[in-house]
Design a protein around this motif. Structure first.
Motif, PDB file in Angstrom:
ATOM      1  N   GLY A 300     -47.904   5.530   8.954  1.00  0.00           N
ATOM      2  CA  GLY A 300     -46.950   4.461   8.744  1.00  0.00           C
ATOM      3  C   GLY A 300     -46.854   3.480   9.894  1.00  0.00           C
ATOM      4  O   GLY A 300     -46.681   2.275   9.692  1.00  0.00           O
ATOM      5  N   ARG A 301     -46.976   3.974  11.126  1.00  0.00           N
ATOM      6  CA  ARG A 301     -46.819   3.074  12.280  1.00  0.00           C
ATOM      7  C   ARG A 301     -47.975   2.075  12.386  1.00  0.00           C
ATOM      8  O   ARG A 301     -47.872   1.094  13.125  1.00  0.00           O
ATOM      9  CB  ARG A 301     -46.683   3.881  13.575  1.00  0.00           C
ATOM     10  CG  ARG A 301     -47.891   4.703  13.965  1.00  0.00           C
ATOM     11  CD  ARG A 301     -47.603   5.446  15.271  1.00  0.00           C
ATOM     12  NE  ARG A 301     -48.708   6.284  15.704  1.00  0.00           N
ATOM     13  CZ  ARG A 301     -48.898   7.529  15.293  1.00  0.00           C
ATOM     14  NH1 ARG A 301     -48.034   8.075  14.438  1.00  0.00           N
ATOM     15  NH2 ARG A 301     -49.918   8.242  15.729  1.00  0.00           N
ATOM     16  N   ASP A 303     -49.386   0.835   9.408  1.00  0.00           N
ATOM     17  CA  ASP A 303     -49.453   0.246   8.065  1.00  0.00           C
ATOM     18  C   ASP A 303     -48.946  -1.196   8.096  1.00  0.00           C
ATOM     19  O   ASP A 303     -47.789  -1.453   8.441  1.00  0.00           O
ATOM     20  CB  ASP A 303     -48.606   1.085   7.103  1.00  0.00           C
ATOM     21  CG  ASP A 303     -48.788   0.674   5.643  1.00  0.00           C
ATOM     22  OD1 ASP A 303     -49.293  -0.429   5.388  1.00  0.00           O
ATOM     23  OD2 ASP A 303     -48.418   1.468   4.757  1.00  0.00           O
ATOM     24  N   TYR A 306     -45.589  -2.428   6.564  1.00  0.00           N
ATOM     25  CA  TYR A 306     -44.331  -2.169   7.266  1.00  0.00           C
ATOM     26  C   TYR A 306     -44.296  -2.857   8.638  1.00  0.00           C
ATOM     27  O   TYR A 306     -43.344  -2.681   9.395  1.00  0.00           O
ATOM     28  CB  TYR A 306     -44.134  -0.671   7.453  1.00  0.00           C
ATOM     29  CG  TYR A 306     -43.980   0.092   6.154  1.00  0.00           C
ATOM     30  CD1 TYR A 306     -42.730   0.487   5.693  1.00  0.00           C
ATOM     31  CD2 TYR A 306     -45.084   0.425   5.377  1.00  0.00           C
ATOM     32  CE1 TYR A 306     -42.573   1.177   4.500  1.00  0.00           C
ATOM     33  CE2 TYR A 306     -44.954   1.112   4.180  1.00  0.00           C
ATOM     34  CZ  TYR A 306     -43.696   1.488   3.751  1.00  0.00           C
ATOM     35  OH  TYR A 306     -43.560   2.172   2.552  1.00  0.00           O
ATOM     36  N   TYR A 344     -47.078   9.994   1.631  1.00  0.00           N
ATOM     37  CA  TYR A 344     -47.010   8.603   2.081  1.00  0.00           C
ATOM     38  C   TYR A 344     -45.730   8.357   2.881  1.00  0.00           C
ATOM     39  O   TYR A 344     -45.707   7.555   3.814  1.00  0.00           O
ATOM     40  CB  TYR A 344     -47.069   7.681   0.868  1.00  0.00           C
ATOM     41  CG  TYR A 344     -47.324   6.230   1.189  1.00  0.00           C
ATOM     42  CD1 TYR A 344     -48.561   5.808   1.662  1.00  0.00           C
ATOM     43  CD2 TYR A 344     -46.331   5.270   1.007  1.00  0.00           C
ATOM     44  CE1 TYR A 344     -48.797   4.474   1.951  1.00  0.00           C
ATOM     45  CE2 TYR A 344     -46.560   3.936   1.284  1.00  0.00           C
ATOM     46  CZ  TYR A 344     -47.795   3.546   1.757  1.00  0.00           C
ATOM     47  OH  TYR A 344     -48.032   2.225   2.038  1.00  0.00           O
ATOM     48  N   ASP A 346     -44.026   9.216   5.523  1.00  0.00           N
ATOM     49  CA  ASP A 346     -44.037   9.909   6.802  1.00  0.00           C
ATOM     50  C   ASP A 346     -42.809   9.500   7.624  1.00  0.00           C
ATOM     51  O   ASP A 346     -41.911   8.811   7.145  1.00  0.00           O
ATOM     52  CB  ASP A 346     -45.344   9.653   7.552  1.00  0.00           C
ATOM     53  CG  ASP A 346     -45.587   8.175   7.847  1.00  0.00           C
ATOM     54  OD1 ASP A 346     -44.621   7.374   7.724  1.00  0.00           O
ATOM     55  OD2 ASP A 346     -46.713   7.809   8.188  1.00  0.00           O
ATOM     56  N   THR A 348     -42.358   7.328   9.835  1.00  0.00           N
ATOM     57  CA  THR A 348     -42.176   5.883  10.018  1.00  0.00           C
ATOM     58  C   THR A 348     -41.716   5.222   8.730  1.00  0.00           C
ATOM     59  O   THR A 348     -40.752   4.446   8.711  1.00  0.00           O
ATOM     60  CB  THR A 348     -43.490   5.225  10.485  1.00  0.00           C
ATOM     61  OG1 THR A 348     -43.877   5.763  11.744  1.00  0.00           O
ATOM     62  CG2 THR A 348     -43.323   3.720  10.611  1.00  0.00           C
ATOM     63  N   ARG A 349     -42.377   5.527   7.641  1.00  0.00           N
ATOM     64  CA  ARG A 349     -42.075   4.856   6.377  1.00  0.00           C
ATOM     65  C   ARG A 349     -40.741   5.313   5.786  1.00  0.00           C
ATOM     66  O   ARG A 349     -40.023   4.522   5.173  1.00  0.00           O
ATOM     67  CB  ARG A 349     -43.201   5.101   5.368  1.00  0.00           C
ATOM     68  CG  ARG A 349     -44.551   4.519   5.770  1.00  0.00           C
ATOM     69  CD  ARG A 349     -45.548   4.696   4.635  1.00  0.00           C
ATOM     70  NE  ARG A 349     -46.877   4.174   4.949  1.00  0.00           N
ATOM     71  CZ  ARG A 349     -47.907   4.937   5.305  1.00  0.00           C
ATOM     72  NH1 ARG A 349     -47.757   6.266   5.415  1.00  0.00           N
ATOM     73  NH2 ARG A 349     -49.082   4.396   5.561  1.00  0.00           N
ATOM     74  N   GLU A 353     -37.936   2.936   4.046  1.00  0.00           N
ATOM     75  CA  GLU A 353     -37.705   2.978   2.601  1.00  0.00           C
ATOM     76  C   GLU A 353     -36.218   3.161   2.300  1.00  0.00           C
ATOM     77  O   GLU A 353     -35.685   2.579   1.356  1.00  0.00           O
ATOM     78  CB  GLU A 353     -38.520   4.118   1.972  1.00  0.00           C
ATOM     79  CG  GLU A 353     -40.010   3.853   1.865  1.00  0.00           C
ATOM     80  CD  GLU A 353     -40.351   2.788   0.822  1.00  0.00           C
ATOM     81  OE1 GLU A 353     -39.574   2.625  -0.150  1.00  0.00           O
ATOM     82  OE2 GLU A 353     -41.379   2.112   0.981  1.00  0.00           O
ATOM     83  N   SER A 388     -49.484   4.783  -3.409  1.00  0.00           N
ATOM     84  CA  SER A 388     -48.301   3.986  -3.741  1.00  0.00           C
ATOM     85  C   SER A 388     -48.323   3.321  -5.110  1.00  0.00           C
ATOM     86  O   SER A 388     -47.308   2.751  -5.528  1.00  0.00           O
ATOM     87  CB  SER A 388     -48.089   2.894  -2.676  1.00  0.00           C
ATOM     88  OG  SER A 388     -49.210   2.025  -2.618  1.00  0.00           O
TER      89      SER A 388
END
Length: 408
Positions: A300-301, A303, A306, A344, A346, A348-349, A353, A388
Motif C-alpha cells: 500500500g505504501r 500504491d 493512495y 489488498y 494492508d 497502509t490501505r 479505506e 480490487s
C-alpha cells in the motif's frame, strides 16, 4: 465477373456463427411474406429488395456475394467488417430463398453455408479490428460507447430509471440485469437500469459526464455511484479528466454546438465486450498464486492510487458539484464503497479505506437525497478478477446487497 470466394475462418468460430445465423434464417423464412414489410427491406437492401421474384433469388445471392467479396478487400475497421458480415448474410438469405423447384437449388444450399462462413469470418475480424474513433470523441472509447448506449436506451425504452456511475470498478461491480430484477421483485413495478461506468473515471470525470455531457432533459431519477479511493483521491494526477477536457467532444459542448443524441449511436459499432446494459462481465477468478507469477505484489505504501492521499481538493469539489446538481434536479444519489480482497487491505490501505467510507458518510449527512450503503469491506478472492476489481460472480452478490439497501 470474378467468382466470389469466402475467406477462411476457424472451424469452431464458423460452426458457432453458422448455427446462430442458420437459426436467424430459419426464423426469417418462417415469417409470412405479406408481413415482411419494413423489416424485410432492412434485411434485404439492393438486389434482394425485390422479394417477390423467387426465380431470381439465386442471381441476387451471387450479386450480394460479389459485393461482400469486393468489400472484404476494402475493410479496415470494425465497422467495415460488420458491413462485410451483413453482405455475406444477405447473400446467404437470398440463396436460402431459392425454391426447391429451381435446378440450381442444390448449389444454393451449398453456397448458403459458404456465405454464412464468410459472415462468420467477418464477424471474427470485426471483433479483432480497431474501431475508428468518431470525430466527436471524448477521449475514451468506453465513455464514447456509454454515451451512445445512453442515447440508444432513451430512444428505445425511454430514460433509464437508475444509472450506475464510477470507474472500471463500477463497470465490473454493479450488474444492471441483477439490480433490475431485484428492484422489480421488491417493488412490483418495471425498473430500467444502465451501467455508465468508465475506465479511469474519477469524481471529476463522473461530474462532467453527468452534469455536462448527458442531456439535462433526459436525466435518470436515481444514480448509484459505486467506486473506491482512487476516484476521490485529489493527491494523484487526474489524467483521465485532462484527456476529457481536451477532447473534441467536450470542446464542442463548451462551444454549444454538440448534439448529444444525434451523432453518437451511428458512430459506435457495438463490438466491445460491454453488454447492452453497460455492464462488463468478467469470468476470471482471482488466484494470488497464479496472479502474482506475472505481476509484482505492490504494498500500500507504494500504491499510486493512495499516493499523497487527500479526500479534499479538486475531486471533493467535483463530488459536491455533482451532488448539488442532483439535489437541484431531484435525483437520488446512493454512494457505494466497493469491497476489496483481504490481502489488498494492508496496514497502509486499511485506515485510508476507513477514512474514505467516513467521507461518504459525511456527504450523506449533508445532503437530503444522498445515502451511503454499509457493505462489507472485503469479499473472498473467488469474487474478484484481481485484488480490487470484481468478476461477474462477485458483481452479482454485491449488486444484490446494493438492491437490498437501495431506496428509490
Amino acid at each position: 465477373m470474378p467468382k466470389p470466394t469466402v475467406p477462411a475462418a476457424s472451424t469452431a468460430r464458423v460452426r458457432s456463427v453458422l448455427l446462430l445465423l442458420l437459426g436467424v434464417l430459419a426464423l426469417l423464412l418462417a415469417i409470412e411474406p405479406d408481413r415482411m414489410t419494413g423489416d424485410r427491406a432492412a434485411i434485404s437492401p439492393g438486389a434482394i429488395a425485390n422479394a417477390s421474384s423467387e426465380a431470381s433469388a439465386y442471381d441476387r445471392g451471387i450479386a450480394e456475394a460479389l459485393q461482400a467479396w469486393q468489400a472484404t478487400d476494402r475493410a479496415r475497421t470494425s465497422r467495415d467488417w460488420q458491413a462485410v458480415a451483413r453482405g455475406w448474410s444477405r447473400a446467404a438469405f437470398a440463396m436460402q430463398s431459392v425454391p426447391t423447384g429451381d435446378r440450381r437449388w442444390i448449389l444454393a444450399q451449398k453456397k448458403t453455408r459458404e456465405y454464412l462462413a464468410g459472415a462468420a469470418f467477418a464477424f471474427d475480424r470485426a471483433e479483432q479490428s480497431q474501431s475508428a474513433r468518431p470525430n466527436w470523441t471524448f477521449g475514451s472509447d468506453v465513455l464514447d460507447e456509454k454515451l451512445a448506449l445512453y442515447a440508444a436506451h432513451v430512444a428505445a425504452e425511454g430514460v433509464p430509471d437508475v444509472v450506475v456511475v464510477g470507474s472500471s470498478r463500477a463497470l465490473q461491480a454493479i450488474d444492471p440485469s441483477v439490480l433490475q430484477q431485484e428492484l422489480e421483485r421488491r417493488s412490483g413495478a418495471p425498473v430500467r437500469v444502465l451501467n455508465l461506468g468508465v475506465n479511469g473515471a474519477t469524481a471529476q470525470v463522473v461530474d462532467r459526464f453527468v452534469r455536462e455531457i448527458l442531456p439535462t432533459d433526459s436525466l435518470p431519477r436515481a444514480i448509484v455511484w459505486a467506486d473506491g479511493v482512487r476516484a476521490f483521491n485529489s493527491g494523484r494526477p487526474d489524467r483521465t479528466d485532462a484527456a476529457l477536457r481536451e477532447s473534441p467532444g467536450y470542446r464542442a459542448i463548451q462551444r454549444g454546438d454538440f448534439d448529444r443524441f444525434a451523432a453518437q449511436p451511428d458512430d459506435i459499432d457495438g463490438s466491445s465486450p460491454i453488454r447492452a446494459d453497460g455492464f462488463l462481465p468478467i469470468e476470471t477468478r482471482f488466484d494470488p498464486g497464479v496472479y502474482y507469477q506475472t505481476r509484482s505484489r505492490v504494498a500500500g505504501r507504494y500504491d499510486g492510487d493512495y499516493a499523497n492521499f487527500s479526500l479534499g481538493g479538486a475531486q471533493a469539489e467535483a463530488t459536491r458539484r455533482l451532488l448539488d446538481f442532483a439535489e437541484a434536479n431531484d435525483i437520488a444519489v446512493t454512494l457505494v464503497p466497493l469491497p476489496l480482497t483481504v490481502e489488498y487491505l494492508d496496514s497502509t490501505r486499511s485506515p485510508l479505506e476507513t477514512e474514505f467510507r467516513q467521507f461518504f458518510a459525511r456527504l450523506a449527512r449533508n445532503y437530503g437525497r444522498v445515502t451511503t450503503l454499509d457493505l462489507p469491506r472485503t469479499r473472498p478472492n473467488r469474487d474478484f478478477e484481481d485484488p480490487s476489481h470484481l468478476n461477474r460472480f462477485g458483481a452479482a452478490e454485491v449488486t444484490r446487497a446494493v438492491a437490498r439497501q437501495l431506496a428509490l
